[in-house]
Motif scaffolding. Structure first.
Motif, PDB file in Angstrom:
ATOM      1  N   ALA A  69       2.432  -0.351   4.258  1.00  9.60           N
ATOM      2  CA  ALA A  69       1.434  -0.864   3.313  1.00  9.60           C
ATOM      3  C   ALA A  69       0.701   0.285   2.637  1.00  9.60           C
ATOM      4  O   ALA A  69       0.498   0.287   1.420  1.00  9.60           O
ATOM      5  N   GLU A  70       0.314   1.291   3.422  1.00 11.71           N
ATOM      6  CA  GLU A  70      -0.363   2.457   2.852  1.00 11.71           C
ATOM      7  C   GLU A  70       0.541   3.236   1.908  1.00 11.71           C
ATOM      8  O   GLU A  70       0.135   3.629   0.824  1.00 11.71           O
ATOM      9  N   PHE A  71       1.772   3.468   2.337  1.00 15.04           N
ATOM     10  CA  PHE A  71       2.705   4.251   1.519  1.00 15.04           C
ATOM     11  C   PHE A  71       3.022   3.559   0.200  1.00 15.04           C
ATOM     12  O   PHE A  71       3.191   4.218  -0.825  1.00 15.04           O
ATOM     13  N   ALA A  72       3.092   2.246   0.213  1.00 11.84           N
ATOM     14  CA  ALA A  72       3.365   1.519  -1.032  1.00 11.84           C
ATOM     15  C   ALA A  72       2.250   1.756  -2.049  1.00 11.84           C
ATOM     16  O   ALA A  72       2.515   1.995  -3.229  1.00 11.84           O
ATOM     17  N   VAL A  73       1.027   1.728  -1.592  1.00 12.16           N
ATOM     18  CA  VAL A  73      -0.110   1.966  -2.490  1.00 12.16           C
ATOM     19  C   VAL A  73      -0.122   3.425  -2.940  1.00 12.16           C
ATOM     20  O   VAL A  73      -0.334   3.728  -4.116  1.00 12.16           O
ATOM     21  N   MET A  74       0.129   4.345  -2.019  1.00 17.94           N
ATOM     22  CA  MET A  74       0.136   5.769  -2.381  1.00 17.94           C
ATOM     23  C   MET A  74       1.250   6.082  -3.383  1.00 17.94           C
ATOM     24  O   MET A  74       1.043   6.878  -4.289  1.00 17.94           O
ATOM     25  N   ARG A  75       2.407   5.435  -3.228  1.00 18.99           N
ATOM     26  CA  ARG A  75       3.489   5.627  -4.203  1.00 18.99           C
ATOM     27  C   ARG A  75       3.048   5.167  -5.586  1.00 18.99           C
ATOM     28  O   ARG A  75       3.319   5.827  -6.589  1.00 18.99           O
TER      29      ARG A  75
END
Length: 74
Positions: A9-15
């Motif tokens: 979930a975090e990585f999707a937003v950071m991407r």
């Protein structure tokens, strides 16, 4: 709920944030920043500044990220 789902979930937003930064940098430079090592370094530096200067805290408070975090804690 696993830490993997929270991280995803975090990585999707950071991407998404990094993609926006890449687009803005490309507009500023008038070229695709993926084609130059110096431009990629600049993109990474801008992403790091965003993360350190409040982006990390903002990210933690997003409902989709916070929801996954709360599932891990329970």
């Amino acid at each position: 709920m696993s830490i993997l789902e929270y991280n995803n979930a975090e990585f999707a937003v950071m991407r998404a944030v990094k993609d926006e930064l890449r687009w803005h940098l490309g507009v500023e430079l008038g070229r695709d920043p993926r084609n130059s090592q110096a431009d990629r370094v600049e993109l990474e530096a801008r992403f790091a500044v965003w993360l350190i200067d409040g982006g990390g805290a903002w990210l933690r408070e997003l409902p989709e990220v916070n929801r996954e975090f709360m599932k891990i804690r329970d």
